[in-house]
Design an enzyme around this catalytic site. Structure first.
Site, PDB file in Angstrom:
ATOM      1  N   ILE A  18      45.928  48.743  28.270  1.00  0.00           N
ATOM      2  CA  ILE A  18      46.861  48.412  27.183  1.00  0.00           C
ATOM      3  C   ILE A  18      46.268  48.805  25.829  1.00  0.00           C
ATOM      4  CG2 ILE A  18      48.022  46.489  25.993  1.00  0.00           C
ATOM      5  CD1 ILE A  18      48.067  45.016  28.763  1.00  0.00           C
ATOM      6  N   GLY A  84      39.534  42.429  27.714  1.00  0.00           N
ATOM      7  CA  GLY A  84      39.480  41.265  28.593  1.00  0.00           C
ATOM      8  C   GLY A  84      38.986  41.659  29.972  1.00  0.00           C
ATOM      9  N   TYR A 150      39.241  33.014  34.247  1.00  0.00           N
ATOM     10  CA  TYR A 150      40.179  33.836  33.464  1.00  0.00           C
ATOM     11  C   TYR A 150      41.299  32.951  32.905  1.00  0.00           C
ATOM     12  CZ  TYR A 150      43.634  37.494  32.426  1.00  0.00           C
ATOM     13  OH  TYR A 150      44.552  38.319  31.800  1.00  0.00           O
TER      14      TYR A 150
HETATM   15  N1  LIG Z   1      47.277  44.230  32.885  1.00  0.00           N
HETATM   16  C1  LIG Z   1      47.951  43.091  32.932  1.00  0.00           C
HETATM   17  O1  LIG Z   1      48.849  42.909  33.773  1.00  0.00           O
HETATM   18  C2  LIG Z   1      47.666  41.996  31.943  1.00  0.00           C
HETATM   19  C3  LIG Z   1      48.467  40.835  32.017  1.00  0.00           C
HETATM   20  C4  LIG Z   1      48.214  39.801  31.136  1.00  0.00           C
HETATM   21  C5  LIG Z   1      47.227  39.929  30.191  1.00  0.00           C
HETATM   22  N2  LIG Z   1      46.466  41.068  30.149  1.00  0.00           N
HETATM   23  C6  LIG Z   1      45.439  41.156  29.125  1.00  0.00           C
HETATM   24  O2  LIG Z   1      45.603  42.355  28.391  1.00  0.00           O
HETATM   25  C7  LIG Z   1      44.330  42.786  27.907  1.00  0.00           C
HETATM   26  C8  LIG Z   1      44.093  44.237  28.313  1.00  0.00           C
HETATM   27  O3  LIG Z   1      44.115  44.287  29.731  1.00  0.00           O
HETATM   28  P1  LIG Z   1      44.230  45.653  30.552  1.00  0.00           P
HETATM   29  O4  LIG Z   1      45.154  45.384  31.662  1.00  0.00           O
HETATM   30  O5  LIG Z   1      44.449  46.787  29.638  1.00  0.00           O
HETATM   31  O6  LIG Z   1      42.752  45.703  31.167  1.00  0.00           O
HETATM   32  P2  LIG Z   1      41.821  46.935  31.588  1.00  0.00           P
HETATM   33  O7  LIG Z   1      42.616  48.151  31.830  1.00  0.00           O
HETATM   34  O8  LIG Z   1      40.961  46.399  32.675  1.00  0.00           O
HETATM   35  O9  LIG Z   1      40.962  47.176  30.259  1.00  0.00           O
HETATM   36  C9  LIG Z   1      40.128  46.177  29.800  1.00  0.00           C
HETATM   37  C10 LIG Z   1      39.511  46.617  28.485  1.00  0.00           C
HETATM   38  O10 LIG Z   1      38.593  45.601  28.037  1.00  0.00           O
HETATM   39  C11 LIG Z   1      37.342  46.212  27.773  1.00  0.00           C
HETATM   40  N3  LIG Z   1      36.188  45.358  28.010  1.00  0.00           N
HETATM   41  C12 LIG Z   1      35.912  44.603  29.092  1.00  0.00           C
HETATM   42  N4  LIG Z   1      34.698  44.043  28.982  1.00  0.00           N
HETATM   43  C13 LIG Z   1      34.191  44.461  27.790  1.00  0.00           C
HETATM   44  C14 LIG Z   1      32.971  44.231  27.102  1.00  0.00           C
HETATM   45  N5  LIG Z   1      31.999  43.459  27.615  1.00  0.00           N
HETATM   46  N6  LIG Z   1      32.790  44.809  25.891  1.00  0.00           N
HETATM   47  C15 LIG Z   1      33.755  45.608  25.367  1.00  0.00           C
HETATM   48  N7  LIG Z   1      34.921  45.866  25.966  1.00  0.00           N
HETATM   49  C16 LIG Z   1      35.144  45.300  27.175  1.00  0.00           C
HETATM   50  C17 LIG Z   1      37.302  47.374  28.758  1.00  0.00           C
HETATM   51  O11 LIG Z   1      36.286  48.292  28.365  1.00  0.00           O
HETATM   52  P3  LIG Z   1      35.290  48.971  29.453  1.00  0.00           P
HETATM   53  O12 LIG Z   1      35.949  50.268  29.836  1.00  0.00           O
HETATM   54  O13 LIG Z   1      34.015  49.129  28.708  1.00  0.00           O
HETATM   55  O14 LIG Z   1      35.161  48.009  30.607  1.00  0.00           O
HETATM   56  C18 LIG Z   1      38.710  47.915  28.642  1.00  0.00           C
HETATM   57  O15 LIG Z   1      38.861  48.703  27.507  1.00  0.00           O
HETATM   58  C19 LIG Z   1      43.293  41.823  28.497  1.00  0.00           C
HETATM   59  O16 LIG Z   1      42.978  40.832  27.548  1.00  0.00           O
HETATM   60  C20 LIG Z   1      44.029  41.214  29.668  1.00  0.00           C
HETATM   61  O17 LIG Z   1      43.537  39.947  30.011  1.00  0.00           O
HETATM   62  C21 LIG Z   1      46.663  42.105  30.997  1.00  0.00           C
END
Ligand SMILES: NC(=O)c1ccc[n+]([C@@H]2O[C@H](COP(=O)([O-])OP(=O)(O)OC[C@H]3O[C@@H](n4cnc5c(N)ncnc54)[C@H](OP(=O)(O)O)[C@@H]3O)[C@@H](O)[C@H]2O)c1
Length: 243
Positions: A18, A84, A150
Site C-alpha cells: 500500500i 506494518g 498485530y
Molecule cells: N494488506 C492488507 O490487507 C491490510 C489490511 C489492513 C491493514 N493493513 C495495514 O496497511 C499497512 C501496509 O500493509 P501492506 O499490506 O502494504 O504490507 P506489506 O506489503 O507487507 O508492506 C509492509 C511495509 O512495511 C515495511 N516495514 C515492515 N517492517 C519494517 C521495519 N522494521 N522498518 C521499516 N519498514 C518496515 C515493509 O518494508 P520492508 O520491505 O523493509 O519489509 C513494507 O514496506 C500496514 O500497516 C498493514 O498493517 C494492510
C-alpha cells in the site's frame, strides 16, 4: 487528479504494498514524497521519491527520520504511518524468547514507531493544514485468533489516533485513520481469494480521503464491516475471530 505540487508527504513502508502505491499516487499528483524504507526500492515511483533509510523497529530509526525531515528544511503537509508487520503467533507453541522477540518487533513497528514519529514530526508539520494518517485495520475493532499481537497494536493505534485528533485540533493538524479491507499485498498473500482490493485502489481512497478531510477512510468491505459493527457488534466479532 488535483495538483499537489506544493505538498510534502512522508510515507513509511513506501517500498512495497500500500505504501508504494501511495507514494506513486502522491508523486503522480506532483507532491514531494519522502519515502521511508529499510531498503529503498530502486525506482518504485518513477524516480520521484526522496528516500530515508530507516528500520522502524528501532528507536535510532525513528530518530533518523525526524532528523532527516528537520535537516531538509521542509514542512510536512501529510505524514502517513503505513509500515506494518503481521505475524501468526501461537502462544502455546512458542518459547518465551521467540515470543518476546516477535512481539517487541511487531509492537515497535506497528505502534511505537507511529506514536514517536507523530510526536517527533509535529514541530515540522504545517499548521494549520497538515494531516497525519495512521493505517489501522478492521482487526482494531475485533481481533482474530491467529495474530494476537498485530490486533493489539492496531487497536492501540486506533485509540491513539482518536486521542491525537483531539489533541492536535487546536493546532489545525487533522488526524485520520485509514482502515483497509483485505488488500492484495505481500501481507495477505495466500489469503482472501479474489475479494481483495488492489493497493492502488486503497492508495486512491487515502489520497481522496485526506483531501476531503475525512476522519475515517474505510473503502470497500471495511465500510460494510464498520456498519455491521455498529448494528450488531457480536456478528462483527464472530466474522473477525476466524478470519
Ligand atoms: N494488506 C492488507 O490487507 C491490510 C489490511 C489492513 C491493514 N493493513 C495495514 O496497511 C499497512 C501496509 O500493509 P501492506 O499490506 O502494504 O504490507 P506489506 O506489503 O507487507 O508492506 C509492509 C511495509 O512495511 C515495511 N516495514 C515492515 N517492517 C519494517 C521495519 N522494521 N522498518 C521499516 N519498514 C518496515 C515493509 O518494508 P520492508 O520491505 O523493509 O519489509 C513494507 O514496506 C500496514 O500497516 C498493514 O498493517 C494492510
Amino acid at each position: 487528479m488535483k495538483d499537489l505540487s506544493a505538498k510534502t508527504v512522508l510515507i513509511t513502508g513506501a517500498n512495497r504494498g500500500i505504501g508504494r502505491a501511495l507514494a506513486r499516487e502522491y508523486a503522480a499528483a506532483g507532491a514531494h514524497v519522502l519515502g521511508v524504507a529499510r531498503c529503498p526500492a530502486e525506482d518504485p515511483s518513477g524516480g520521484a521519491v526522496e528516500w530515508i533509510a530507516a528500520d522502524l523497529s528501532r528507536p535510532d530509526g525513528w530518530t533518523r527520520i525526524i532528523e532527516a525531515v528537520a535537516g531538509s528544511g521542509r514542512t510536512l503537509d501529510i505524514l502517513v504511518n503505513n509500515a506494518g508487520i503481521q505475524q501468526a503467533i501461537d502462544l502455546d507453541a512458542t518459547t518465551a524468547e521467540a515470543f518476546r522477540e516477535k512481539a517487541q518487533a511487531e509492537i515497535a513497528v506497528n505502534l511505537v514507531a507511529p506514536l514517536c514519529l507523530a510526536q517527533g514530526l509535529i514541530p515540522h508539520m504545517r499548521r494549520p493544514g497538515a494531516t497525519i494518517v495512521n493505517i489501522t485495520s478492521i482487526l482494531s475493532r475485533h481481533p482474530k485468533a491467529s495474530a494476537p499481537v498485530y490486533c493489539a497494536t492496531k487497536a492501540g493505534l486506533a485509540s491513539f489516533t482518536d486521542a491525537l485528533r483531539l489533541q492536535l485540533a487546536p493546532l489545525g493538524i487533522h488526524v485520520a485513520e485509514a482502515i483497509p479491507p483485505l488488500v492484495a499485498t505481500d501481507m495477505t498473500a495466500g489469503r482472501g481469494g479474489g475479494s481483495k482490493l488492489s493497493p492502488e485502489a486503497m492508495a486512491r481512497a487515502i489520497v481522496e480521503g485526506v483531501a476531503r478531510g475525512s476522519k475515517r477512510i474505510a473503502p470497500g468491505l471495511s465500510r460494510a464491516f464498520l456498519m455491521i459493527d455498529r448494528i450488531a457488534p457480536e456478528i462483527a466479532a464472530a466474522m473477525m475471530a476466524k478470519s
